[in-house]
Design a protein around this motif. Structure first.
Motif, PDB file in Angstrom:
ATOM      1  N   ARG A 207       0.819  -1.220   0.000  1.00 37.55           N
ATOM      2  CA  ARG A 207       0.000   0.000   0.000  1.00 37.55           C
ATOM      3  C   ARG A 207       0.853   1.272   0.000  1.00 37.55           C
ATOM      4  O   ARG A 207       0.320   2.372  -0.108  1.00 37.55           O
ATOM      5  CB  ARG A 207      -0.923   0.009   1.216  1.00 37.55           C
ATOM      6  CG  ARG A 207      -1.781  -1.229   1.380  1.00 37.55           C
ATOM      7  CD  ARG A 207      -2.731  -1.454   0.210  1.00 37.55           C
ATOM      8  NE  ARG A 207      -3.515  -2.648   0.404  1.00 37.55           N
ATOM      9  CZ  ARG A 207      -3.450  -3.743  -0.350  1.00 37.55           C
ATOM     10  NH1 ARG A 207      -2.614  -3.781  -1.377  1.00 37.55           N
ATOM     11  NH2 ARG A 207      -4.198  -4.799  -0.101  1.00 37.55           N
ATOM     12  N   PHE A 219      -7.153   3.687  -5.403  1.00 41.16           N
ATOM     13  CA  PHE A 219      -7.162   2.342  -4.835  1.00 41.16           C
ATOM     14  C   PHE A 219      -8.031   2.276  -3.585  1.00 41.16           C
ATOM     15  O   PHE A 219      -8.856   1.366  -3.443  1.00 41.16           O
ATOM     16  CB  PHE A 219      -5.738   1.899  -4.505  1.00 41.16           C
ATOM     17  CG  PHE A 219      -5.678   0.562  -3.814  1.00 41.16           C
ATOM     18  CD1 PHE A 219      -5.748  -0.608  -4.539  1.00 41.16           C
ATOM     19  CD2 PHE A 219      -5.584   0.480  -2.428  1.00 41.16           C
ATOM     20  CE1 PHE A 219      -5.718  -1.848  -3.906  1.00 41.16           C
ATOM     21  CE2 PHE A 219      -5.552  -0.745  -1.782  1.00 41.16           C
ATOM     22  CZ  PHE A 219      -5.614  -1.912  -2.525  1.00 41.16           C
ATOM     23  N   GLU A 223     -11.725   0.042  -2.605  1.00 41.78           N
ATOM     24  CA  GLU A 223     -11.707  -1.099  -1.688  1.00 41.78           C
ATOM     25  C   GLU A 223     -13.114  -1.484  -1.240  1.00 41.78           C
ATOM     26  O   GLU A 223     -14.020  -0.648  -1.175  1.00 41.78           O
ATOM     27  CB  GLU A 223     -10.879  -0.768  -0.442  1.00 41.78           C
ATOM     28  CG  GLU A 223      -9.387  -0.836  -0.651  1.00 41.78           C
ATOM     29  CD  GLU A 223      -8.616  -0.627   0.634  1.00 41.78           C
ATOM     30  OE1 GLU A 223      -7.603  -1.314   0.824  1.00 41.78           O
ATOM     31  OE2 GLU A 223      -9.017   0.214   1.454  1.00 41.78           O
TER      32      GLU A 223
END
Length: 450
Positions: A207, A219, A223
């Motif tokens: 990450r 991103f 999620e």
């Protein structure tokens, strides 16, 4: 100097006690907090400070309870969504002395608006910080979730990115002390180990490898996370201050007659899934002890009363301890031994297990009265799924079971069969009689097709 990590099984919660010069601080204590007092006394130190990295969503904070026991100051960040009644506000740059140790505050919003990190300095070695307590901002192998503010998705993801850069700027030598390890609902990619440095994370944490702030935000916004209903209870209790845990974390022992007569909202069988499937009391759901922290908060609401069924006294104690840590205290009692109940002619139920051949036959036959129900999470299903199966995440069955037809035949599946048995147990407790579980589930399906 003393630094001790205290791990809470099930929740994978990590708290810490640091001490120097006869003084001690506790970071992110859990509700059953006598362990910190015992540790401090054993080492001849006094707890003078309690630091909270943020208002926890997944467990009841022990800070107000430990404050009452010790008189220690509690420090919490600003912007908690309400007044943290038991704490003082700490802000960027505040410093606190613990013997020769100095703890400095960093404001690190993103996971939550009130999030703080606490930087540990040893004043005998002034070259720079030696450690940082990162709460739920940075984990070993992962970073914090950013889904608690759905109307501000990109903003809070960006805030977390900025906070991570602030933490990483402390230096590669700094030791990382996160608030959770692998298995926590606060992250999905944490490493199994619970030790690291900022340098190691900078180089290896997936990450932290994004090339830009915008890529990181994209991103995080994409999620998938689930929020059990009990998160709202934790948020409220961690503003108001939770009550001390019951002094005896062992439920009252019930006879079979007392179990029949007890006024409980839920009968919870905490035995292993295969034991439950082989035979259980009518109306019982299945929450194996090790799965209580992850799933009890989906199916048991605030103020609802629970009666437990277990195979041993130790199971009863462990189950109650897990429930108390997430604020579900109303345990009417526990009964040990399903086989004696069956021997006395008690009404028993079972959940059959089926294998891959049977699943294939049913799929090929296209039985109009049968459904394969996949209860894995959305990320797992997006990677692989059985054609023709239906999807409802196991936790969401607490309300979405109403979308299903009790007269229909359902086969429950997950990755291995564990969560599928929890799902089957919940449906059975809601009056679904025609159920079975795909033993091995997706693992068996992939192996059978290899």
């Amino acid at each position: 100097m003393l630094l001790e990590k205290i791990k809470t099984p099930g929740l994978s919660h990590l708290s810490y006690l640091v001490a120097s010069g006869g003084k001690a601080a506790v970071i992110d204590p859990r509700r059953d907090c006598e362990c910190y007092l015992d540790m401090a006394r054993a080492n001849g130190v006094e707890i003078t400070h309690i630091f909270e990295t943020h208002r926890n969503e997944d467990l009841v904070s022990g800070a107000p309870i430990l404050k009452a026991l010790t008189g220690a100051r509690v420090l919490h960040g600003p912007n908690a969504g309400g007044k943290v009644t038991y704490a003082e506000i700490a802000t960027e740059g505040d410093e606190f002395d613990i013997g020769q140790l100095k703890i400095r505050v960093l404001e690190t919003p993103g996971h939550t608006d009130d999030h703080l990190a606490f930087v540990l300095h040893d004043t005998a070695y002034p070259e720079g910080p030696v450690g940082v307590f990162t709460g739920d901002a940075l984990f070993v192998g992962d970073v914090g979730r950013t889904d608690f503010y759905p109307d501000r998705k990109r903003e809070v993801a960006g805030l977390l990115y900025d906070s991570l850069q602030k933490i990483l700027a402390l230096g590669d030598q700094v030791i990382l002390y996160p608030a959770h390890g692998a298995g926590s609902v606060c992250g999905s990619g944490m490493a199994e180990r619970e030790f690291s440095t900022l340098g190691h994370e900078r180089a290896n944490n997936p990450r932290l490898q994004f090339k830009s702030r915008e890529a990181f935000i994209d991103f995080k916004v994409g999620e998938n996370h689930y929020q059990p209903p009990y998160f709202r209870l934790m948020e409220r209790l961690n503003l108001e201050g939770g009550e001390p845990a019951p002094r005896v974390l062992r439920p009252r022992r019930l006879t079979l007659k007392e179990l029949d007569d007890v006024a409980a909202d839920h009968l919870v069988d905490v035995r292993e899934p295969l034991a439950y499937a082989a035979g259980h009391l009518r109306g019982a759901m299945n929450l194996p002890v090790d799965m209580i922290p992850a799933f009890a908060g989906w199916f048991i609401g605030e103020g609802e009363r629970v009666a437990l069924v277990a195979s041993s006294e130790d199971q009863l104690k462990a189950a109650m301890t897990h429930l108390v840590r997430i604020g579900l205290d109303d345990v009417a009692g526990g009964y040990v031994g399903v086989v004696p109940a069956a021997a006395q002619g008690h009404d028993m139920r079972s959940v059959p297990m089926i294998g891959t051949d049977e699943v294939r036959q049913r799929l090929d036959a296209g039985d109009a009265g049968w459904t394969m129900l996949d209860v894995r999470d959305a990320d797992e299903r997006s990677e692989s799924a059985i054609d023709g199966s239906m999807h409802i995440y196991v936790g969401e069955l607490h309300t979405r079971y109403r979308e299903l037809d009790p007269a229909r035949h359902y086969t429950l599946m997950c990755a291995s069969g564990m969560r599928a048995t929890v799902a089957a147990g919940w449906l059975a407790s809601r009056g679904f009689d025609t159920l079975d579980v795909y033993l091995g589930s997706m693992g068996a399906w992939k192996a059978g097709r290899g």
